[in-house]
Design an enzyme around this catalytic site. Structure first.
Site, mmCIF file in Angstrom:
data_model
loop_
_atom_site.group_PDB
_atom_site.id
_atom_site.type_symbol
_atom_site.label_atom_id
_atom_site.label_comp_id
_atom_site.label_asym_id
_atom_site.label_seq_id
_atom_site.Cartn_x
_atom_site.Cartn_y
_atom_site.Cartn_z
ATOM 1 N N MET A 74 -3.469 -26.955 -16.068
ATOM 2 C CA MET A 74 -2.287 -28.041 -16.341
ATOM 3 C C MET A 74 -2.947 -28.687 -17.686
ATOM 4 S SD MET A 74 -3.061 -27.596 -13.109
ATOM 5 C CE MET A 74 -3.811 -29.337 -12.153
ATOM 6 N N GLY A 120 -5.681 -28.319 -25.241
ATOM 7 C CA GLY A 120 -5.917 -29.162 -24.327
ATOM 8 C C GLY A 120 -6.457 -28.136 -22.756
ATOM 9 N N CYS A 121 -6.330 -29.157 -21.675
ATOM 10 C CA CYS A 121 -6.796 -28.213 -20.500
ATOM 11 C C CYS A 121 -6.267 -27.159 -20.131
ATOM 12 C CB CYS A 121 -6.949 -29.222 -19.510
ATOM 13 S SG CYS A 121 -7.674 -30.842 -19.457
ATOM 14 N N ASN A 122 -4.906 -26.985 -20.460
ATOM 15 C CA ASN A 122 -4.110 -25.657 -19.952
ATOM 16 C C ASN A 122 -4.510 -24.605 -20.631
ATOM 17 O OD1 ASN A 122 -2.494 -27.774 -21.844
ATOM 18 N ND2 ASN A 122 -1.785 -25.621 -22.471
ATOM 19 N N ALA A 123 -5.147 -24.611 -21.945
ATOM 20 C CA ALA A 123 -5.225 -23.808 -23.166
ATOM 21 C C ALA A 123 -5.985 -22.422 -22.546
ATOM 22 C CB ALA A 123 -6.119 -24.282 -24.169
#
Length: 356
Positions: free
Chosen positions: A343, A140-143
């Site tokens: 995040m 996801g976006c944190n990756a």
């Protein structure tokens, strides 16, 4: 605080977005949205436009429903195009060649491929077949920061060699159009894009006067919010669908200070010592919540909100788009300290500490 003796640095940055760009009002027309609640979500998102890869409407004026197979092909084809563009721009910025690349880490959450983007990009670009590689899929976006941590470790273990991190997100390959508020929130937010950053312990060459050193990373997972951001199968639609809990901005914001405290622990640094903030463009409410809870100014997150305005949420690569704007701004001074923050699902907050 003394930087590590052999620290890796960010020596080049490149980004790519689709040629097709839509304003929020254009998207409302394309998707034939008349529900006033959904229109309000689009028009109050702090997003002006986004690059997307969408089919032309059908003869009746309504959007064409793409099958999961069509969405996956879009993810593959557009992802390769955007990934190539980001890598080429990154290497040019770093003053490097494809032959210099010894490690390639690719991140994506908008489709599942085997072999992954790392193998496909090595073949497409003609990168040396002995190049080491890693694919980070589905985080996801944190990756982007999870992967940068791995790339940093590889670069430190291979002094002087060049590693690339590439975030490839074709978010329009993860769209479901069913008229519900659940899917409309997602459809109002995400854009397509790729970003690449070059990492090495080698000395910075000409044209890269001030490259930041990666000092340390920290992670903070919020288990009680594990269901707040999900990409899972929708039986009704016969495809994958993303879900965002309306409370997630406030959950992330409430844990931001603890994540920062962990990052700075033992460094002797205070939050007030941080000169530059590169925060994931997760959405207006997410950015505002983080800003308030960390005591940041609007100026501190100017690049975060600028990327959100011009491109929407680009998932794992968003923070690199913001970093590129900071680098181009020319205001960073040697010795400045910065924080990178992403995040995403988990729910997770990732941070990295840098010094220029």
């Amino acid at each position: 605080m003394t930087p590590p003796s052999v620290g890796s640095r960010l020596v080049g940055i490149g980004t790519a977005v689709p040629d097709t760009t839509y304003t929020q009002r254009e998207l409302l027309g394309l998707l034939a949205v008349t529900d006033s609640r959904i229109r309000s979500v689009f028009l109050n998102s702090a997003i002006e436009q986004r690059g997307l890869t969408l089919p032309e409407p059908a003869a009746d004026g309504f959007p064409i429903v793409e099958s999961q197979g069509q969405l996956l092909r879009k993810h593959t084809e557009k992802g390769l195009e955007l990934g190539r563009g980001a890598i080429e721009g990154c290497l040019k910025d770093a003053g490097a060649q494809l032959s210099d690349v010894r490690y390639l880490c690719c991140v994506t959450s908008t489709g599942f491929l085997t072999p992954g983007f790392s193998a496909l990009l090595i073949k497409s670009l003609g990168i040396d077949v002995t190049c080491s590689r890693l694919d980070v899929v589905g985080m996801g976006c944190n990756a982007g920061l999870n992967a940068l941590n791995a790339v940093d470790g590889w670069a430190r273990a291979h002094p002087g060699e060049l590693a690339l991190l590439v975030c490839v997100e074709v978010c329009s390959a993860a769209y479901v159009f069913d008229g519900t508020m659940r899917t409309s929130v997602v459809n109002s937010l995400f854009g397509d894009g790729a970003a690449a950053v070059a990492v090495t312990t080698a000395g910075v060459g000409e044209g890269v006067p001030c490259a930041p050193t990666l000092l340390r990373f920290s992670s903070r997972i919020i288990p009680e919010a594990s269901e707040a951001m999900r990409y899972d199968w929708d039986d009704r639609q016969g495809k994958f669908s993303f879900w965002l809990d309306p409370q997630i901005p406030y959950v992330v914001g409430a844990h931001a200070a603890g994540a920062l405290e962990r990052l700075l622990h033992g460094t002797g640094l205070l939050p007030s010592d941080i000169a530059h903030w590169i925060v994931h463009s997760g959405g207006k409410k997410v950015v505002d919540s983080v800003r308030v809870n960390l005591g940041l100014t609007r100026h501190d997150v100017r690049h975060t909100t600028g990327v959100l305005r011009d491109h929407g949420n680009l998932s794992s690569g968003s923070f690199l788009f913001s970093y590129q704007r900071l680098a181009a701004e020319g205001r960073v001074r040697r010795g400045d300290v910065g924080v990178l923050m992403t995040m995403g699902p988990g729910s997770t907050i990732e941070m990295a500490l840098t010094r220029w």
